[in-house]
Design a protein around this motif. Structure first.
Motif, mmCIF file in Angstrom:
data_model
loop_
_atom_site.group_PDB
_atom_site.id
_atom_site.type_symbol
_atom_site.label_atom_id
_atom_site.label_comp_id
_atom_site.label_asym_id
_atom_site.label_seq_id
_atom_site.Cartn_x
_atom_site.Cartn_y
_atom_site.Cartn_z
ATOM 1 N N ASN A 129 1.989 11.941 -4.671
ATOM 2 C CA ASN A 129 2.996 10.904 -4.550
ATOM 3 C C ASN A 129 2.839 10.275 -3.172
ATOM 4 O O ASN A 129 2.977 10.948 -2.165
ATOM 5 C CB ASN A 129 4.382 11.563 -4.704
ATOM 6 C CG ASN A 129 5.520 10.605 -4.402
ATOM 7 O OD1 ASN A 129 5.321 9.454 -4.017
ATOM 8 N ND2 ASN A 129 6.739 11.083 -4.589
ATOM 9 N N TYR A 130 2.500 8.973 -3.106
ATOM 10 C CA TYR A 130 2.338 8.331 -1.791
ATOM 11 C C TYR A 130 3.677 7.862 -1.207
ATOM 12 O O TYR A 130 3.859 7.816 -0.003
ATOM 13 C CB TYR A 130 1.463 7.070 -1.901
ATOM 14 C CG TYR A 130 -0.016 7.308 -2.133
ATOM 15 C CD1 TYR A 130 -0.549 8.587 -2.115
ATOM 16 C CD2 TYR A 130 -0.866 6.233 -2.350
ATOM 17 C CE1 TYR A 130 -1.906 8.777 -2.332
ATOM 18 C CE2 TYR A 130 -2.213 6.413 -2.560
ATOM 19 C CZ TYR A 130 -2.736 7.694 -2.558
ATOM 20 O OH TYR A 130 -4.059 7.870 -2.758
ATOM 21 N N GLU A 131 4.569 7.477 -2.107
ATOM 22 C CA GLU A 131 5.778 6.809 -1.651
ATOM 23 C C GLU A 131 6.612 7.698 -0.722
ATOM 24 O O GLU A 131 6.993 7.286 0.370
ATOM 25 C CB GLU A 131 6.629 6.386 -2.856
ATOM 26 C CG GLU A 131 7.839 5.569 -2.440
ATOM 27 C CD GLU A 131 8.795 5.289 -3.597
ATOM 28 O OE1 GLU A 131 8.506 5.713 -4.729
ATOM 29 O OE2 GLU A 131 9.823 4.643 -3.353
ATOM 30 N N LEU A 175 5.086 8.334 2.859
ATOM 31 C CA LEU A 175 5.056 7.109 3.664
ATOM 32 C C LEU A 175 6.460 6.744 4.121
ATOM 33 O O LEU A 175 6.686 6.386 5.278
ATOM 34 C CB LEU A 175 4.452 5.950 2.857
ATOM 35 C CG LEU A 175 2.926 5.905 2.809
ATOM 36 C CD1 LEU A 175 2.456 4.819 1.858
ATOM 37 C CD2 LEU A 175 2.355 5.645 4.210
ATOM 38 N N ARG A 176 7.392 6.865 3.208
ATOM 39 C CA ARG A 176 8.785 6.564 3.528
ATOM 40 C C ARG A 176 9.258 7.484 4.664
ATOM 41 O O ARG A 176 9.824 7.038 5.663
ATOM 42 C CB ARG A 176 9.605 6.731 2.234
ATOM 43 C CG ARG A 176 11.105 6.694 2.324
ATOM 44 C CD ARG A 176 11.710 5.407 2.765
ATOM 45 N NE ARG A 176 11.246 4.213 2.068
ATOM 46 C CZ ARG A 176 11.718 2.990 2.342
ATOM 47 N NH1 ARG A 176 12.630 2.819 3.271
ATOM 48 N NH2 ARG A 176 11.261 1.938 1.713
ATOM 49 N N ASP A 187 6.586 5.254 -6.576
ATOM 50 C CA ASP A 187 6.037 3.904 -6.666
ATOM 51 C C ASP A 187 4.554 3.980 -6.262
ATOM 52 O O ASP A 187 4.239 4.204 -5.106
ATOM 53 C CB ASP A 187 6.818 2.979 -5.722
ATOM 54 C CG ASP A 187 6.192 1.576 -5.671
ATOM 55 O OD1 ASP A 187 5.280 1.307 -6.487
ATOM 56 O OD2 ASP A 187 6.612 0.785 -4.822
ATOM 57 N N VAL A 193 3.418 1.472 -3.606
ATOM 58 C CA VAL A 193 4.142 1.594 -2.325
ATOM 59 C C VAL A 193 4.398 0.224 -1.669
ATOM 60 O O VAL A 193 4.209 0.059 -0.472
ATOM 61 C CB VAL A 193 3.436 2.558 -1.338
ATOM 62 C CG1 VAL A 193 3.544 3.980 -1.835
ATOM 63 C CG2 VAL A 193 1.977 2.202 -1.114
ATOM 64 N N GLU A 211 7.056 0.220 1.213
ATOM 65 C CA GLU A 211 6.594 0.919 2.414
ATOM 66 C C GLU A 211 5.583 0.056 3.181
ATOM 67 O O GLU A 211 5.552 0.047 4.399
ATOM 68 C CB GLU A 211 5.977 2.269 2.053
ATOM 69 C CG GLU A 211 6.987 3.339 1.656
ATOM 70 C CD GLU A 211 7.683 3.051 0.329
ATOM 71 O OE1 GLU A 211 7.051 2.419 -0.551
ATOM 72 O OE2 GLU A 211 8.857 3.445 0.171
ATOM 73 N N ARG A 212 4.745 -0.672 2.400
ATOM 74 C CA ARG A 212 3.774 -1.550 3.064
ATOM 75 C C ARG A 212 4.500 -2.638 3.852
ATOM 76 O O ARG A 212 4.141 -2.961 4.992
ATOM 77 C CB ARG A 212 2.843 -2.177 2.023
ATOM 78 C CG ARG A 212 1.675 -1.276 1.682
ATOM 79 C CD ARG A 212 1.211 -1.398 0.252
ATOM 80 N NE ARG A 212 0.802 -2.735 -0.138
ATOM 81 C CZ ARG A 212 0.461 -3.070 -1.394
ATOM 82 N NH1 ARG A 212 0.466 -2.145 -2.343
ATOM 83 N NH2 ARG A 212 0.107 -4.281 -1.672
#
Lengths: 322, 631
Positions: B539-541, B544-545, B573, B576, B579-580
């Motif tokens: 999970n990247y979201e 990063l968050r 997401d 992301v 986050e970007r």
């Protein structure tokens, strides 16, 4: 009922609502502490400060801070003094002439004012404020004491949409009183209606210059009487219990809070005395501890600040029970 | 004559400093250590650095020391606009006519700071580089403008490093000029409620008259307790005190122990045991300690004075243990300790724990940062370590990016001067070169005077490492990504950047230290990075968050996130998008490193390209190793 009732009436006449800010402003004038008011644009922050200053006939310095604010703009002009000095020239046959150059500041602005309004303080680069706020704290510039009674600073909320740097925590601590205001109309309180009605009926003039209703002598006398207000052992114990609760239960520490000794162990006593004096009393009472809420706004995490009235209530009941 | 009755005279001189110490203790409630440390500093003619949270009484204590000692004092409040002339003195511009030509010379007339016996340097870390450099040199040499200074002690104050402030922390090397280093704690935040009650009581009892005086004339300072002659005689007498041989022996053993403990990897904080401080300055303080208690010579117990030196020289854990270490040492008969030390000599069989081994391998103070051997070994598979990942290309690129970020291309009024530029408008005359401004005013300068160009140097900066630990990262990838993380930690440690470490699978698992994502406990994170276990899905979201929330508070601009992954995000997401956007708004560079087999997910490219981050991937090598190359 106190000597400042006329000034309070004047504030009420010029600005609708914002009870807490008005009380805190009077408290700042009596205790000679600085106050920081944060809120969105158009919430009468600057207007309140201006009315309070003019209504008490005090020398008033208004400055709008900006990204490039320099110290000299706040404290006066920088003067370069040049003095001719004779020198022997060093070597034989040389005629010597020299100039000694000295840089100093010709006091003005903040250094000569009794009340200073520093508008949009959060716009100035945090680092540039350092000296300004040190002057505010020590009330002297170099060795010279300054006549300043209170500085009233305003700022915009530190959200992303406002382009300002958050105030340095050490700098924010110079303002003993800290309040957050919101617009009457935006928050939909009853006073919003009063506000609109008053403008519609023409009972307020938009920008009249307030007439003085009090003066420096009255404020000086009040400040002197403030130190005669008694702070009993019960109140001190309650204050300490409130602070202990913040540290132990709400885990306020050096990284998440500004629970400084200067503010909460020294200035808090003044604020409590001032609150009692404004209420026309000669001793601090437990309900006066409510004024602590005006000190914690930006100093402790939001959940601790919101819980403060509850903590004060609980501690007061415990103390009374003993 | 004092020479005929030295003992009596010495007692009298010591008494004056004991009185100073007592009076200083009365100024601030609950800060006894600081009072003793400052007294010793003045007696030993050493400089002192006081740090602490706002409003804990740093300035008040320093000012009280100056007042009580009766020394000629100059206070300098540092700020970003402080100039050379504030530091050194007025400029003397002399013109000599000699045989038809004119010679212009610029000299400095020694200012009040150079004439001071005690210099109070408030908010020292706020000083711009061009003032700090000369100042630290003056403090070390006690010499300026070609003449010796009457300076006895400089007392500097500064904020606690943990507090988010838009200033660069001073480096340990700069702080090393201050032999005495004291860290004050707030009574409230330190939980000293009894002392807090005393302070409240004091405030409640304050006489209105005294309070009124305070509010108009600043702090009321206590009167001097000694004359200048007494002070100087005491300093001379303390410096001349004998150090007993057994004290020196104990000192050597103390240094050995401190070195051993400092080399221990798990300890966090500064490590700098410089020759300058631990030879002459330390012994001066030890002598002063003996003098203060009226002893005829410095005994081993006077080594207690070293305790006031360690705030920025030893890791925190060692500082906390200092009293214990010293006590243990003084309790040990010397021969036992010698035997113990002998057992650790190179070549001797040592079955001690790892930290002792590390101490023997690398006795130097701060080489731990650069020496990979010092960091915990990456986990091994099947008992045999896999071929290493070549992470240097990534680190080099990252360092380049960090260096570039250290100087913001925009000029910034809050920044530090970096050279000169032409004047743009008259307002800037304040920042212009003094001499040129004068010549300009006289109409003798053909152009406009030059003015300081200020550029912001970022406040150390920060880097957050996000490491995928989903199930597919098991095996070699775990080892390789540990190596990447350790490499980044080394880069960060060398530049004193704050670091954050977030492991993630379907959830983000941030590793907080002291309740914060970003901090400088490099070795603690290094240890953590060696223990990662691969589980769950990607999970990247979430990570990063988490990282962006952590980076959001700071005002520094040199902020980086390194995302280390081997696969496509499945949960959260996967684009992301938010986050970007947030990263762009905060000016955080998101670097991505893809370690997996097959094609790199396009979303990683998007993340890096949009935020100005680097893109790397791991190219498998023939021998089973891995080389990180730019995508």
């Amino acid at each position: 009922m106190s000597d400042l009732t006329p000034l309070r009436d004047l504030l009420d006449h010029h600005v609708v609502g914002h009870d807490e800010v008005k009380t805190a402003l009077l408290l700042a004038l009596v205790t000679r502490e600085h106050i920081y008011v944060e809120g969105p644009p158009g919430t009468a922050k600057t207007r309140l400060a201006e009315v309070a200053a003019k209504g008490s006939e005090l020398d008033f310095f208004f400055y709008q801070l900006h990204r490039d604010t320099r110290l000299a703009e706040l404290v006066g002009d920088i003067v370069l003094e040049r003095r001719k000095v004779k020198t022997d020239g060093g070597a034989p046959g040389t005629a010597g002439e020299a100039e000694r150059i000295h840089q100093r500041i010709e006091p003005g602005g903040l250094l000569t004012a009794e009340v200073a309004v520093l508008d949009d303080i959060s716009r100035a680069p945090g680092e540039a404020l350092n000296v300004l706020l040190r002057i505010l704290n020590e009330r002297r510039f170099g060795a010279e004491p300054i006549p300043l009674m209170a500085a009233i600073a305003t700022g915009n909320p530190m959200d992303d949409e406002y382009y300002n740097e958050p105030l340095d925590p050490a700098n924010l601590d110079r303002f003993a009183l800290q309040l957050r205001v919101s617009g009457l109309i935006q928050s939909g309180v009853d006073e919003a209606k009063t506000l609109i009605d008053r403008f519609a009926s023409g009972s307020v003039v938009e920008q009249p210059d307030p007439e003085p209703v009090t003066d420096r002598a009255t404020l000086d006398a009040l400040n002197k009487r403030m130190y005669e207000v008694e702070v009993g052992a019960a109140v001190r114990a309650a204050l300490l219990d409130v602070l202990r609760t913040l540290v132990l239960e709400f885990e306020c520490n050096e990284t998440n809070s500004l629970l400084t000794d200067r503010t909460f162990l020294v200035k808090a006593i003044k604020i409590l005395r001032g609150a009692a004096l404004l209420a026309g009393r000669k001793a601090v009472d437990l309900p006066d501890l409510a004024a602590l809420s005006w000190m914690t706004t930006f100093r402790v995490p939001p959940e601790a600040h919101e819980a403060l009235p509850r903590i004060v209530g609980r501690v007061s009941r415990q103390i009374q029970a003993v | 004559m004092t020479l005929t009755a030295p003992d009596h005279r010495a007692t009298e001189l010591a008494a004056a400093f004991v009185e100073l110490r007592t009076a200083l203790g009365r100024v601030l409630v609950g800060q006894d250590d600081a009072a003793t440390g400052l007294t010793l500093a003045l007696l030993a003619e050493q400089h002192a650095y006081l740090e602490g949270p706002p409003g804990c009484g740093k300035s008040e204590l320093a000012a009280a020391l100056a007042a009580l000692s009766g020394a000629r004092t100059h206070t300098l409040v540092f700020h970003r606009d402080i100039r050379e002339t504030d530091l050194l003195g007025d400029v003397l511009l002399s013109r000599h006519r000699h045989r038809g030509h004119e010679r212009l010379r610029r000299e400095l007339i020694p200012g009040p700071l150079l004439q001071a016996e005690i210099a109070l340097l408030e908010d020292l870390p706020r000083s711009p580089g061009e003032a700090l450099g000369p100042l630290l040199r003056i403090l070390a040499e006690r010499h300026a403008l070609g003449q010796p200074l009457p300076l006895e002690s400089a007392v500097a104050t500064g904020p606690l490093e943990q507090v988010e402030a838009p200033i660069d922390p001073l480096e340990p090397g700069q702080l090393d000029r201050f032999a005495v280093q004291l860290r004050l704690t707030g009574l409230l935040t330190g939980g000293l409620f009894d002392e807090a009650a005393v302070l409240l009581e004091r405030g409640a009892a304050q006489e209105p008259s005294r309070a009124a005086v305070r509010s108009t004339a600043g702090s009321a300072h206590p009167p001097a307790v000694m004359s200048t002659a007494t002070r100087k005689a005491a300093q001379r007498a303390a410096a001349a005190l004998q150090v007993e041989p057994r004290t020196l022996d104990a000192y050597h053993r103390l240094l050995d122990r401190l070195r051993q403990r400092t080399a221990d990897e798990s300890a966090s904080g500064d490590r700098l045991m410089s020759d300058r401080s631990f030879s002459s300055a330390a012994l001066r303080l030890v002598r002063a300690h003996a003098f203060l208690r009226g002893a005829p010579a410095a005994a081993p117990r006077d080594l207690g004075a070293i305790r006031y030196m360690v705030a920025h020289r030893l890791p925190e854990e060692v500082q906390e243990d200092f009293d214990h270490i010293l006590e243990e040492l003084l309790g040990d008969p010397p021969n036992v300790t010698m035997a113990e030390t002998g057992a650790q000599m190179p070549g001797a069989q040592s079955q001690g724990d790892d930290s002792d081994g590390a101490a023997a391998a690398s006795p130097a103070s701060d080489s731990w940062i650069d020496d990979q051997a010092d960091l915990p070994a990456p986990p091994t598979l099947f008992g045999k370590p896999p071929p290493p990942a070549q992470v240097d290309p990534l680190l080099r690129a990252l360092v380049g990016r960090i260096e570039r970020g250290r100087i913001d291309p925009d000029t910034d009024p809050g920044g530090q001067p970096r050279g000169y530029r032409p004047l743009r408008d008259l307002d800037e005359l304040i920042d212009a070169d003094l001499i040129e401004a004068l010549l300009f005013a006289d109409g003798r300068l053909p152009g406009a005077p030059r003015t300081f160009e200020r550029k912001r140097k970022s406040a150390g900066g920060a880097v957050a490492v996000l490491r995928d630990i989903s199930a597919s990262m098991a095996g070699r990838l775990t080892v390789w990504s540990s190596q990447v993380v350790l490499g980044i930690l080394r880069v960060a440690a060398r530049r004193r950047m704050r670091v954050g470490y977030v492991e993630f699978h379907h959830r983000a698992l941030p590793h907080h230290v002291g309740g914060r994502l970003l901090h400088r406990s490099y070795s603690r994170l290094a240890e953590q990075a060696g223990q990662a276990k691969a589980v769950g899905q990607t999970n990247y979201e979430a990570p990063l968050r988490t990282a962006l929330e952590g980076l959001r508070g700071g005002s520094g601009r040199n902020r980086h996130v390194v995302l280390l992954t081997d696969g496509l995000p499945i949960i959260g997401d996967t684009t992301v998008r938010r986050e970007r956007q947030l990263a762009r708004r905060l000016g955080v560079a998101l670097h991505t490193v893809f370690l997996g087999n097959g094609d790199c997910p396009p979303v990683l490219d998007d993340i890096s390209l949009e935020t100005g981050g680097l893109r790397f991937y791991g190219r498998p090598l023939a021998g089973g190793g891995l080389r990180l190359e730019e995508r």
